[in-house]
Write an enzyme that holds these catalytic residues in place. Structure first.
Site, PDB file in Angstrom:
ATOM      1  CG  HIS A 229     -19.072   1.988   1.980  1.00  0.00           C
ATOM      2  ND1 HIS A 229     -18.161   2.283   1.000  1.00  0.00           N
ATOM      3  CD2 HIS A 229     -19.127   3.101   2.768  1.00  0.00           C
ATOM      4  CE1 HIS A 229     -17.679   3.498   1.182  1.00  0.00           C
ATOM      5  NE2 HIS A 229     -18.246   4.017   2.258  1.00  0.00           N
ATOM      6  CG  HIS A 270     -17.996   1.838  -7.763  1.00  0.00           C
ATOM      7  ND1 HIS A 270     -18.320   3.167  -7.796  1.00  0.00           N
ATOM      8  CD2 HIS A 270     -17.159   1.662  -6.717  1.00  0.00           C
ATOM      9  CE1 HIS A 270     -17.682   3.790  -6.819  1.00  0.00           C
ATOM     10  NE2 HIS A 270     -16.968   2.900  -6.149  1.00  0.00           N
ATOM     11  CG  ASP A 328     -13.879  -3.184  -1.472  1.00  0.00           C
ATOM     12  OD1 ASP A 328     -14.884  -2.495  -1.729  1.00  0.00           O
ATOM     13  OD2 ASP A 328     -13.009  -2.847  -0.655  1.00  0.00           O
TER      14      ASP A 328
HETATM   15  C1  SDX Z   1     -16.979   0.618  -2.246  1.00  0.00           C
HETATM   16  O1  SDX Z   1     -19.079   5.002  -3.351  1.00  0.00           O
HETATM   17  C2  SDX Z   1     -17.867   4.653  -3.337  1.00  0.00           C
HETATM   18  O2  SDX Z   1     -16.995   5.305  -3.890  1.00  0.00           O
HETATM   19  C3  SDX Z   1     -17.545   3.379  -2.580  1.00  0.00           C
HETATM   20  C4  SDX Z   1     -16.094   2.922  -2.654  1.00  0.00           C
HETATM   21  C5  SDX Z   1     -15.193   3.876  -1.932  1.00  0.00           C
HETATM   22  O3  SDX Z   1     -14.003   3.896  -2.251  1.00  0.00           O
HETATM   23  O4  SDX Z   1     -15.652   4.526  -0.963  1.00  0.00           O
HETATM   24  O5  SDX Z   1     -15.685   2.813  -3.997  1.00  0.00           O
HETATM   25  C6  SDX Z   1     -15.897   1.564  -1.975  1.00  0.00           C
HETATM   26  O6  SDX Z   1     -17.945   0.611  -1.525  1.00  0.00           O
HETATM   27  C7  SDX Z   1     -16.878  -0.285  -3.463  1.00  0.00           C
HETATM   28  C8  SDX Z   1     -18.149  -1.171  -3.640  1.00  0.00           C
HETATM   29  C9  SDX Z   1     -17.965  -2.406  -2.737  1.00  0.00           C
HETATM   30  N1  SDX Z   1     -19.214  -3.193  -2.685  1.00  0.00           N
HETATM   31  C10 SDX Z   1     -19.287  -4.405  -3.265  1.00  0.00           C
HETATM   32  O7  SDX Z   1     -18.401  -4.932  -3.962  1.00  0.00           O
HETATM   33  C11 SDX Z   1     -20.594  -5.140  -2.964  1.00  0.00           C
HETATM   34  C12 SDX Z   1     -21.129  -5.765  -4.259  1.00  0.00           C
HETATM   35  N2  SDX Z   1     -21.539  -4.672  -5.143  1.00  0.00           N
HETATM   36  C13 SDX Z   1     -22.913  -4.248  -5.107  1.00  0.00           C
HETATM   37  O8  SDX Z   1     -23.644  -4.463  -3.997  1.00  0.00           O
HETATM   38  C14 SDX Z   1     -23.220  -3.043  -5.969  1.00  0.00           C
HETATM   39  O9  SDX Z   1     -22.552  -3.209  -7.140  1.00  0.00           O
HETATM   40  C15 SDX Z   1     -22.950  -1.671  -5.410  1.00  0.00           C
HETATM   41  C16 SDX Z   1     -23.705  -1.434  -4.154  1.00  0.00           C
HETATM   42  C17 SDX Z   1     -21.506  -1.476  -5.184  1.00  0.00           C
HETATM   43  C18 SDX Z   1     -23.407  -0.675  -6.484  1.00  0.00           C
HETATM   44  O10 SDX Z   1     -24.714  -0.878  -6.696  1.00  0.00           O
HETATM   45  P1  SDX Z   1     -25.487   0.078  -7.764  1.00  0.00           P
HETATM   46  O11 SDX Z   1     -24.601   0.799  -8.674  1.00  0.00           O
HETATM   47  O12 SDX Z   1     -26.469   0.862  -6.969  1.00  0.00           O
HETATM   48  O13 SDX Z   1     -26.139  -0.932  -8.667  1.00  0.00           O
HETATM   49  P2  SDX Z   1     -27.556  -1.495  -8.372  1.00  0.00           P
HETATM   50  O14 SDX Z   1     -27.584  -2.001  -6.953  1.00  0.00           O
HETATM   51  O15 SDX Z   1     -28.591  -0.510  -8.800  1.00  0.00           O
HETATM   52  O16 SDX Z   1     -27.563  -2.753  -9.364  1.00  0.00           O
HETATM   53  C19 SDX Z   1     -27.713  -2.537 -10.772  1.00  0.00           C
HETATM   54  C20 SDX Z   1     -27.966  -3.915 -11.321  1.00  0.00           C
HETATM   55  C21 SDX Z   1     -28.997  -4.675 -10.485  1.00  0.00           C
HETATM   56  O17 SDX Z   1     -29.642  -5.564 -11.363  1.00  0.00           O
HETATM   57  P3  SDX Z   1     -31.113  -5.104 -11.954  1.00  0.00           P
HETATM   58  O18 SDX Z   1     -31.958  -4.708 -10.752  1.00  0.00           O
HETATM   59  O19 SDX Z   1     -30.807  -3.940 -12.886  1.00  0.00           O
HETATM   60  O20 SDX Z   1     -31.619  -6.345 -12.674  1.00  0.00           O
HETATM   61  O21 SDX Z   1     -26.735  -4.673 -11.231  1.00  0.00           O
HETATM   62  C22 SDX Z   1     -26.916  -5.772 -10.366  1.00  0.00           C
HETATM   63  C23 SDX Z   1     -28.158  -5.497  -9.527  1.00  0.00           C
HETATM   64  O22 SDX Z   1     -28.796  -6.694  -9.161  1.00  0.00           O
HETATM   65  N3  SDX Z   1     -25.715  -5.820  -9.532  1.00  0.00           N
HETATM   66  C24 SDX Z   1     -25.048  -6.932  -9.264  1.00  0.00           C
HETATM   67  C25 SDX Z   1     -23.955  -6.516  -8.468  1.00  0.00           C
HETATM   68  N4  SDX Z   1     -24.011  -5.195  -8.277  1.00  0.00           N
HETATM   69  C26 SDX Z   1     -25.110  -4.755  -8.932  1.00  0.00           C
HETATM   70  N5  SDX Z   1     -25.279  -8.230  -9.613  1.00  0.00           N
HETATM   71  C27 SDX Z   1     -24.359  -9.123  -9.161  1.00  0.00           C
HETATM   72  N6  SDX Z   1     -23.285  -8.804  -8.423  1.00  0.00           N
HETATM   73  C28 SDX Z   1     -23.050  -7.516  -8.050  1.00  0.00           C
HETATM   74  N7  SDX Z   1     -21.994  -7.216  -7.307  1.00  0.00           N
END
Ligand code: SDX
Length: 392
Positions: A229, A270, A328
Protein backbone atom coordinates in the site's frame (compact mmCIF):
# COMPACT_ATOMS: atom_id res chain seq x y z
CA UNK A 1 -21.27 -25.54 -0.12
CA UNK A 2 -19.29 -28.16 1.83
CA UNK A 3 -22.25 -30.38 2.60
CA UNK A 4 -22.62 -28.90 6.05
CA UNK A 5 -23.08 -25.23 5.31
CA UNK A 6 -24.74 -23.70 2.26
CA UNK A 7 -23.82 -20.16 1.28
CA UNK A 8 -26.26 -17.59 -0.01
CA UNK A 9 -24.55 -16.18 -3.18
CA UNK A 10 -26.04 -12.79 -2.32
CA UNK A 11 -24.18 -12.95 0.99
CA UNK A 12 -21.00 -13.48 -0.94
CA UNK A 13 -21.31 -10.04 -2.56
CA UNK A 14 -18.43 -7.80 -1.48
CA UNK A 15 -19.80 -5.31 0.99
CA UNK A 16 -19.70 -1.85 -0.56
CA UNK A 17 -20.30 1.49 1.11
CA UNK A 18 -21.81 4.66 -0.37
CA UNK A 19 -19.70 7.79 -0.70
CA UNK A 20 -19.84 11.11 -2.57
CA UNK A 21 -16.19 12.01 -2.12
CA UNK A 22 -14.20 10.24 -4.85
CA UNK A 23 -14.98 8.35 -8.03
CA UNK A 24 -12.53 6.00 -9.73
CA UNK A 25 -12.94 4.27 -13.10
CA UNK A 26 -10.03 1.83 -13.06
CA UNK A 27 -10.54 0.71 -16.66
CA UNK A 28 -10.43 4.30 -18.01
CA UNK A 29 -7.88 5.74 -15.56
CA UNK A 30 -10.39 8.27 -14.21
CA UNK A 31 -10.13 9.81 -10.71
CA UNK A 32 -12.62 12.53 -9.66
CA UNK A 33 -12.88 14.37 -6.34
CA UNK A 34 -16.34 15.91 -6.02
CA UNK A 35 -16.64 15.48 -9.81
CA UNK A 36 -13.41 17.36 -10.60
CA UNK A 37 -10.70 15.36 -12.50
CA UNK A 38 -7.49 14.91 -10.52
CA UNK A 39 -5.48 16.27 -13.46
CA UNK A 40 -7.36 19.61 -13.31
CA UNK A 41 -7.12 19.84 -9.52
CA UNK A 42 -3.36 19.14 -9.66
CA UNK A 43 -2.90 21.77 -12.38
CA UNK A 44 -5.24 24.53 -11.17
CA UNK A 45 -5.97 23.93 -7.46
CA UNK A 46 -3.84 23.34 -4.38
CA UNK A 47 -3.84 20.92 -1.45
CA UNK A 48 -5.83 22.98 1.05
CA UNK A 49 -8.44 23.88 -1.58
CA UNK A 50 -8.79 20.17 -2.36
CA UNK A 51 -9.11 19.50 1.40
CA UNK A 52 -11.99 21.98 1.49
CA UNK A 53 -13.59 20.22 -1.51
CA UNK A 54 -13.33 16.80 0.14
CA UNK A 55 -14.73 18.09 3.44
CA UNK A 56 -17.54 20.21 1.98
CA UNK A 57 -18.33 18.75 -1.45
CA UNK A 58 -17.68 22.05 -3.29
CA UNK A 59 -14.63 24.15 -4.15
CA UNK A 60 -14.44 27.22 -1.85
CA UNK A 61 -15.05 30.76 -3.11
CA UNK A 62 -12.39 33.35 -2.28
CA UNK A 63 -13.85 34.23 1.13
CA UNK A 64 -14.38 30.58 2.12
CA UNK A 65 -10.85 29.71 1.00
CA UNK A 66 -9.28 32.52 3.03
CA UNK A 67 -11.23 31.52 6.13
CA UNK A 68 -10.37 27.81 5.71
CA UNK A 69 -6.65 28.44 5.15
CA UNK A 70 -6.55 30.78 8.17
CA UNK A 71 -8.26 28.14 10.33
CA UNK A 72 -5.80 25.45 9.27
CA UNK A 73 -2.69 27.60 9.61
CA UNK A 74 -3.82 28.82 13.05
CA UNK A 75 -3.66 25.28 14.43
CA UNK A 76 -0.36 24.01 13.03
CA UNK A 77 1.35 23.95 16.45
CA UNK A 78 1.06 20.83 18.62
CA UNK A 79 0.80 20.70 22.42
CA UNK A 80 4.31 21.15 23.82
CA UNK A 81 4.02 17.96 25.90
CA UNK A 82 3.84 15.94 22.66
CA UNK A 83 7.55 16.70 22.18
CA UNK A 84 8.22 14.46 25.21
CA UNK A 85 6.32 11.67 23.45
CA UNK A 86 8.77 11.80 20.53
CA UNK A 87 11.73 11.57 22.89
CA UNK A 88 10.48 8.18 24.09
CA UNK A 89 11.28 6.68 20.67
CA UNK A 90 14.75 5.50 19.66
CA UNK A 91 16.26 7.94 17.15
CA UNK A 92 16.36 5.11 14.56
CA UNK A 93 12.71 4.05 14.99
CA UNK A 94 10.96 3.94 11.61
CA UNK A 95 9.11 7.27 11.28
CA UNK A 96 5.86 5.43 10.50
CA UNK A 97 6.05 3.66 13.88
CA UNK A 98 6.39 7.10 15.49
CA UNK A 99 3.49 8.55 13.48
CA UNK A 100 1.17 5.71 14.54
CA UNK A 101 2.06 6.54 18.14
CA UNK A 102 1.91 10.32 18.13
CA UNK A 103 -1.27 10.61 16.05
CA UNK A 104 -2.90 8.09 18.36
CA UNK A 105 -1.66 10.23 21.26
CA UNK A 106 -3.49 13.24 19.80
CA UNK A 107 -6.68 11.41 20.82
CA UNK A 108 -5.72 12.06 24.44
CA UNK A 109 -5.79 15.81 23.79
CA UNK A 110 -9.17 15.78 22.09
CA UNK A 111 -11.08 12.99 23.76
CA UNK A 112 -13.09 14.15 26.75
CA UNK A 113 -14.29 17.33 25.01
CA UNK A 114 -15.12 15.60 21.70
CA UNK A 115 -18.67 14.59 20.83
CA UNK A 116 -18.57 12.84 17.44
CA UNK A 117 -22.31 13.39 17.04
CA UNK A 118 -21.71 17.14 17.03
CA UNK A 119 -21.02 18.36 13.45
CA UNK A 120 -18.89 21.24 14.70
CA UNK A 121 -16.73 18.89 16.80
CA UNK A 122 -16.26 16.66 13.74
CA UNK A 123 -15.18 19.67 11.68
CA UNK A 124 -12.75 20.74 14.42
CA UNK A 125 -11.24 17.23 14.45
CA UNK A 126 -10.77 17.36 10.67
CA UNK A 127 -9.17 20.80 10.77
CA UNK A 128 -6.84 19.92 13.66
CA UNK A 129 -5.60 16.77 11.89
CA UNK A 130 -4.99 18.52 8.57
CA UNK A 131 -3.22 21.35 10.39
CA UNK A 132 -1.01 19.22 12.63
CA UNK A 133 0.04 16.31 10.42
CA UNK A 134 2.84 18.26 8.63
CA UNK A 135 4.14 19.45 12.01
CA UNK A 136 4.14 15.91 13.42
CA UNK A 137 5.72 14.54 10.23
CA UNK A 138 8.52 17.11 10.37
CA UNK A 139 9.01 16.37 14.09
CA UNK A 140 9.43 12.68 13.19
CA UNK A 141 12.20 13.63 10.78
CA UNK A 142 13.93 16.02 13.21
CA UNK A 143 13.87 13.39 15.98
CA UNK A 144 15.27 10.84 13.49
CA UNK A 145 18.26 13.03 12.59
CA UNK A 146 18.85 14.48 16.05
CA UNK A 147 18.01 18.07 15.19
CA UNK A 148 15.77 20.41 17.23
CA UNK A 149 12.11 20.60 16.31
CA UNK A 150 11.18 23.63 14.20
CA UNK A 151 8.02 25.54 15.08
CA UNK A 152 5.57 26.24 12.24
CA UNK A 153 5.82 29.64 10.53
CA UNK A 154 2.23 30.53 9.73
CA UNK A 155 3.24 33.31 7.38
CA UNK A 156 4.20 30.57 4.91
CA UNK A 157 1.90 28.46 2.75
CA UNK A 158 0.95 24.99 3.99
CA UNK A 159 3.59 23.17 1.93
CA UNK A 160 6.28 25.87 2.32
CA UNK A 161 5.69 25.59 6.08
CA UNK A 162 6.22 21.82 5.92
CA UNK A 163 9.55 22.16 4.09
CA UNK A 164 10.56 24.93 6.53
CA UNK A 165 9.88 22.59 9.50
CA UNK A 166 11.69 19.73 7.74
CA UNK A 167 14.87 21.47 6.59
CA UNK A 168 15.14 24.72 8.59
CA UNK A 169 17.18 24.86 11.81
CA UNK A 170 17.39 27.51 14.55
CA UNK A 171 20.81 28.41 13.12
CA UNK A 172 19.91 28.42 9.44
CA UNK A 173 16.43 28.73 7.95
CA UNK A 174 16.81 29.38 4.19
CA UNK A 175 13.84 30.55 2.08
CA UNK A 176 11.94 27.56 0.70
CA UNK A 177 12.33 27.08 -3.07
CA UNK A 178 8.81 27.80 -4.49
CA UNK A 179 9.22 25.11 -7.19
CA UNK A 180 9.86 22.49 -4.47
CA UNK A 181 7.01 23.84 -2.34
CA UNK A 182 4.65 23.55 -5.34
CA UNK A 183 5.88 19.99 -5.99
CA UNK A 184 5.33 19.12 -2.29
CA UNK A 185 1.82 20.55 -2.50
CA UNK A 186 1.09 18.44 -5.58
CA UNK A 187 2.35 15.31 -3.80
CA UNK A 188 -0.01 16.02 -0.89
CA UNK A 189 -2.86 16.73 -3.33
CA UNK A 190 -2.30 13.59 -5.43
CA UNK A 191 -2.41 11.47 -2.26
CA UNK A 192 -5.43 13.24 -0.73
CA UNK A 193 -8.04 10.56 -1.24
CA UNK A 194 -8.57 7.40 -3.19
CA UNK A 195 -12.00 5.95 -2.41
CA UNK A 196 -12.12 2.74 -0.35
CA UNK A 197 -8.42 1.79 -0.31
CA UNK A 198 -7.11 -0.40 2.50
CA UNK A 199 -6.18 2.39 4.92
CA UNK A 200 -9.38 4.38 4.34
CA UNK A 201 -11.45 1.23 4.85
CA UNK A 202 -9.57 0.72 8.12
CA UNK A 203 -10.47 4.24 9.27
CA UNK A 204 -14.11 3.66 8.36
CA UNK A 205 -14.25 0.30 10.15
CA UNK A 206 -12.58 1.71 13.26
CA UNK A 207 -14.87 4.76 13.14
CA UNK A 208 -17.98 2.57 12.82
CA UNK A 209 -17.56 1.58 16.48
CA UNK A 210 -17.76 5.25 17.52
CA UNK A 211 -14.03 5.40 18.30
CA UNK A 212 -12.10 8.66 18.64
CA UNK A 213 -11.30 10.00 15.11
CA UNK A 214 -7.62 10.64 15.97
CA UNK A 215 -7.30 6.99 17.03
CA UNK A 216 -9.07 5.91 13.81
CA UNK A 217 -6.57 7.88 11.71
CA UNK A 218 -3.72 6.23 13.66
CA UNK A 219 -5.19 2.87 12.57
CA UNK A 220 -5.19 4.14 8.98
CA UNK A 221 -1.51 5.10 9.30
CA UNK A 222 -0.69 1.59 10.50
CA UNK A 223 -2.43 0.10 7.45
CA UNK A 224 -0.80 2.49 4.99
CA UNK A 225 2.67 1.46 6.22
CA UNK A 226 2.59 -1.90 4.40
CA UNK A 227 4.70 -2.22 1.18
CA UNK A 228 1.63 -3.35 -0.81
CA UNK A 229 0.00 0.00 0.00
CA UNK A 230 1.63 3.28 1.04
CA UNK A 231 4.98 1.67 1.81
CA UNK A 232 5.45 1.11 -1.94
CA UNK A 233 7.03 4.54 -2.54
CA UNK A 234 9.87 3.66 -0.16
CA UNK A 235 10.11 0.22 -1.80
CA UNK A 236 10.32 1.81 -5.29
CA UNK A 237 13.44 3.78 -4.35
CA UNK A 238 15.02 0.74 -2.71
CA UNK A 239 14.26 -1.27 -5.89
CA UNK A 240 15.72 1.41 -8.21
CA UNK A 241 18.85 1.66 -6.05
CA UNK A 242 19.16 -2.15 -6.03
CA UNK A 243 18.83 -2.24 -9.85
CA UNK A 244 21.63 0.32 -9.90
CA UNK A 245 22.00 0.76 -13.69
CA UNK A 246 19.81 0.58 -16.78
CA UNK A 247 21.82 -2.47 -17.88
CA UNK A 248 20.48 -4.49 -14.94
CA UNK A 249 16.80 -3.85 -15.71
CA UNK A 250 16.29 -6.99 -17.80
CA UNK A 251 17.35 -9.16 -14.87
CA UNK A 252 14.67 -7.61 -12.67
CA UNK A 253 12.03 -7.79 -15.40
CA UNK A 254 12.78 -11.53 -15.64
CA UNK A 255 12.55 -11.87 -11.83
CA UNK A 256 9.13 -10.21 -11.91
CA UNK A 257 7.93 -12.46 -14.72
CA UNK A 258 9.02 -15.73 -13.11
CA UNK A 259 8.03 -14.40 -9.70
CA UNK A 260 11.36 -15.55 -8.28
CA UNK A 261 11.23 -15.13 -4.49
CA UNK A 262 7.84 -13.45 -5.13
CA UNK A 263 9.61 -10.34 -6.50
CA UNK A 264 7.31 -7.61 -7.78
CA UNK A 265 8.12 -4.36 -9.55
CA UNK A 266 7.35 -1.82 -6.85
CA UNK A 267 5.26 1.09 -8.09
CA UNK A 268 3.53 -1.04 -10.72
CA UNK A 269 0.06 -2.49 -10.68
CA UNK A 270 -3.06 -1.52 -8.78
CA UNK A 271 -6.09 -3.16 -7.23
CA UNK A 272 -8.40 -0.87 -9.22
CA UNK A 273 -6.48 0.79 -12.06
CA UNK A 274 -6.10 -1.78 -14.82
CA UNK A 275 -5.09 1.06 -17.08
CA UNK A 276 -2.79 3.98 -16.22
CA UNK A 277 -3.10 5.65 -12.79
CA UNK A 278 -3.93 9.30 -13.63
CA UNK A 279 -1.93 10.42 -10.59
CA UNK A 280 1.21 8.76 -11.98
CA UNK A 281 1.04 10.90 -15.12
CA UNK A 282 0.93 14.12 -13.07
CA UNK A 283 3.63 12.81 -10.74
CA UNK A 284 5.90 12.10 -13.74
CA UNK A 285 5.47 15.69 -15.03
CA UNK A 286 6.21 17.04 -11.55
CA UNK A 287 9.26 14.80 -11.35
CA UNK A 288 10.63 16.27 -14.58
CA UNK A 289 9.99 19.84 -13.31
CA UNK A 290 11.73 19.27 -9.95
CA UNK A 291 14.77 17.52 -11.42
CA UNK A 292 15.13 20.24 -14.07
CA UNK A 293 14.88 22.95 -11.35
CA UNK A 294 17.58 21.20 -9.33
CA UNK A 295 19.75 20.39 -12.34
CA UNK A 296 19.30 16.67 -11.72
CA UNK A 297 17.90 15.82 -15.17
CA UNK A 298 20.62 13.17 -15.44
CA UNK A 299 19.74 11.52 -12.13
CA UNK A 300 20.61 7.82 -12.73
CA UNK A 301 17.55 6.67 -10.76
CA UNK A 302 15.32 8.67 -13.08
CA UNK A 303 16.98 7.06 -16.10
CA UNK A 304 16.33 3.61 -14.62
CA UNK A 305 12.71 4.55 -13.75
CA UNK A 306 11.96 5.88 -17.24
CA UNK A 307 13.54 2.87 -18.95
CA UNK A 308 11.70 0.49 -16.60
CA UNK A 309 8.41 2.22 -17.35
CA UNK A 310 9.01 2.10 -21.10
CA UNK A 311 9.86 -1.62 -21.02
CA UNK A 312 6.90 -2.45 -18.78
CA UNK A 313 4.50 -0.54 -21.05
CA UNK A 314 5.79 -2.39 -24.14
CA UNK A 315 6.33 -5.86 -22.65
CA UNK A 316 3.44 -8.28 -23.49
CA UNK A 317 3.62 -9.81 -19.98
CA UNK A 318 2.98 -6.52 -18.22
CA UNK A 319 0.38 -5.52 -20.79
CA UNK A 320 -1.46 -8.80 -20.24
CA UNK A 321 -1.26 -8.41 -16.43
CA UNK A 322 -2.34 -4.75 -16.83
CA UNK A 323 0.62 -3.50 -14.81
CA UNK A 324 1.05 0.26 -15.20
CA UNK A 325 3.01 2.69 -13.05
CA UNK A 326 0.96 3.79 -10.05
CA UNK A 327 1.05 6.90 -7.88
CA UNK A 328 4.06 5.59 -5.97
CA UNK A 329 6.35 5.07 -8.96
CA UNK A 330 7.64 8.63 -9.42
CA UNK A 331 6.78 10.22 -6.07
CA UNK A 332 9.85 8.74 -4.39
CA UNK A 333 12.22 10.21 -6.99
CA UNK A 334 10.72 13.66 -6.41
CA UNK A 335 10.96 13.35 -2.64
CA UNK A 336 14.55 12.12 -2.82
CA UNK A 337 15.43 15.10 -5.04
CA UNK A 338 13.82 17.46 -2.49
CA UNK A 339 16.04 15.89 0.18
CA UNK A 340 13.48 13.71 1.96
CA UNK A 341 14.95 10.34 3.06
CA UNK A 342 13.21 7.14 1.88
CA UNK A 343 12.07 6.22 5.40
CA UNK A 344 9.98 9.42 5.41
CA UNK A 345 8.20 8.74 2.09
CA UNK A 346 5.20 6.93 3.57
CA UNK A 347 4.92 9.58 6.28
CA UNK A 348 4.46 12.10 3.44
CA UNK A 349 1.82 9.84 1.90
CA UNK A 350 0.03 9.64 5.28
CA UNK A 351 0.19 13.43 5.65
CA UNK A 352 -1.50 13.94 2.27
CA UNK A 353 -4.01 11.12 2.83
CA UNK A 354 -5.14 12.43 6.23
CA UNK A 355 -7.84 14.57 4.62
CA UNK A 356 -9.22 11.54 2.78
CA UNK A 357 -9.31 9.47 5.93
CA UNK A 358 -11.04 12.12 8.02
CA UNK A 359 -13.43 13.12 5.20
CA UNK A 360 -14.58 9.49 4.85
CA UNK A 361 -14.88 9.20 8.65
CA UNK A 362 -16.93 12.41 8.76
CA UNK A 363 -19.14 11.30 5.84
CA UNK A 364 -19.89 8.01 7.62
CA UNK A 365 -20.54 9.52 11.08
CA UNK A 366 -22.69 12.32 9.57
CA UNK A 367 -25.13 9.73 8.24
CA UNK A 368 -26.92 6.79 9.89
CA UNK A 369 -24.32 4.03 10.31
CA UNK A 370 -23.87 0.66 11.97
CA UNK A 371 -20.76 -0.96 13.35
CA UNK A 372 -18.87 -2.79 10.62
CA UNK A 373 -18.97 -6.55 10.92
CA UNK A 374 -17.30 -8.35 7.97
CA UNK A 375 -18.59 -11.91 7.72
CA UNK A 376 -16.47 -14.95 6.81
CA UNK A 377 -16.56 -18.15 4.77
CA UNK A 378 -15.98 -20.82 7.46
CA UNK A 379 -13.59 -23.56 6.25
CA UNK A 380 -12.79 -25.20 9.59
CA UNK A 381 -14.00 -28.43 11.28
CA UNK A 382 -17.68 -29.21 11.54
CA UNK A 383 -18.96 -29.69 15.13
CA UNK A 384 -17.25 -32.56 17.06
CA UNK A 385 -17.06 -33.82 20.67
CA UNK A 386 -14.18 -32.99 23.02
CA UNK A 387 -11.40 -35.64 23.30
CA UNK A 388 -9.85 -36.20 26.73
CA UNK A 389 -6.11 -35.66 27.04
CA UNK A 390 -5.30 -39.36 27.60
CA UNK A 391 -7.23 -40.22 24.40
CA UNK A 392 -5.37 -37.82 22.05
C1 SDX B 1 -1.41 2.15 -3.44
O1 SDX B 1 -6.22 0.86 -3.22
C2 SDX B 1 -5.68 1.97 -3.48
O2 SDX B 1 -6.29 2.89 -4.02
C3 SDX B 1 -4.22 2.12 -3.08
C4 SDX B 1 -3.56 3.43 -3.49
C5 SDX B 1 -4.14 4.58 -2.74
O3 SDX B 1 -4.04 5.70 -3.24
O4 SDX B 1 -4.61 4.39 -1.59
O5 SDX B 1 -3.71 3.64 -4.87
C6 SDX B 1 -2.06 3.42 -3.16
O6 SDX B 1 -1.39 1.30 -2.59
C7 SDX B 1 -0.82 1.91 -4.82
C8 SDX B 1 -0.24 0.48 -4.97
C9 SDX B 1 1.19 0.51 -4.40
N1 SDX B 1 1.74 -0.85 -4.31
C10 SDX B 1 2.75 -1.24 -5.12
O7 SDX B 1 3.23 -0.57 -6.05
C11 SDX B 1 3.30 -2.63 -4.77
C12 SDX B 1 3.50 -3.43 -6.06
N2 SDX B 1 2.17 -3.71 -6.61
C13 SDX B 1 1.54 -4.96 -6.25
O8 SDX B 1 1.89 -5.58 -5.11
C14 SDX B 1 0.13 -5.12 -6.77
O9 SDX B 1 0.11 -4.64 -8.05
C15 SDX B 1 -1.00 -4.51 -5.99
C16 SDX B 1 -1.05 -5.04 -4.60
C17 SDX B 1 -0.89 -3.04 -5.97
C18 SDX B 1 -2.29 -4.88 -6.73
O10 SDX B 1 -2.37 -6.22 -6.76
P1 SDX B 1 -3.68 -6.90 -7.46
O11 SDX B 1 -4.43 -6.01 -8.32
O12 SDX B 1 -4.40 -7.60 -6.36
O13 SDX B 1 -3.04 -7.85 -8.43
P2 SDX B 1 -2.67 -9.31 -8.03
O14 SDX B 1 -1.85 -9.26 -6.77
O15 SDX B 1 -3.89 -10.16 -8.06
O16 SDX B 1 -1.71 -9.69 -9.26
C19 SDX B 1 -2.28 -9.96 -10.54
C20 SDX B 1 -1.14 -10.56 -11.32
C21 SDX B 1 -0.39 -11.61 -10.51
O17 SDX B 1 0.14 -12.53 -11.44
P3 SDX B 1 -0.70 -13.93 -11.67
O18 SDX B 1 -0.93 -14.53 -10.28
O19 SDX B 1 -1.98 -13.51 -12.36
O20 SDX B 1 0.23 -14.77 -12.54
O21 SDX B 1 -0.19 -9.51 -11.60
C22 SDX B 1 1.04 -9.80 -10.98
C23 SDX B 1 0.77 -10.85 -9.90
O22 SDX B 1 1.89 -11.67 -9.70
N3 SDX B 1 1.49 -8.54 -10.38
C24 SDX B 1 2.73 -8.09 -10.48
C25 SDX B 1 2.71 -6.84 -9.80
N4 SDX B 1 1.49 -6.61 -9.33
C26 SDX B 1 0.72 -7.66 -9.68
N5 SDX B 1 3.85 -8.62 -11.05
C27 SDX B 1 4.97 -7.85 -10.96
N6 SDX B 1 5.02 -6.65 -10.36
C28 SDX B 1 3.92 -6.12 -9.76
N7 SDX B 1 4.00 -4.94 -9.16
Amino acid sequence: ANGYFTYDPGFMATAACESKLTFIDGAKGVLLHGGYPIEQLADKSDYLETCYLLLNGELPNAEQKTEFVDTIMKHTMVHESLTNFFRGFRYDAHPMSVMVGVVGALASFYHDSLDINNAEHRQISAHRLIAKMPTLAAMCYKHHIGQPFMYPDNSLSYSENFLHMMFGTPCDDPKVNPVLARAMDKIFLLHADHEQNASTSTVRLAGSSGANPFACVAAGIATLWGPAHGGANEAVLEMLEEIGTVDNIDTYIAKAKDKSDSFRLMGFGHRVYKNFDPRAKVMKETCDEVLAELGLDNDPLLAIAKRLEQIALEDPYFIEKKLYPNVDFYSGIIMKAIGIPTEMFTVIFATGRTVGWIAHWNEMISNPYKIGRPRQLYTGHTARDFVALDKR
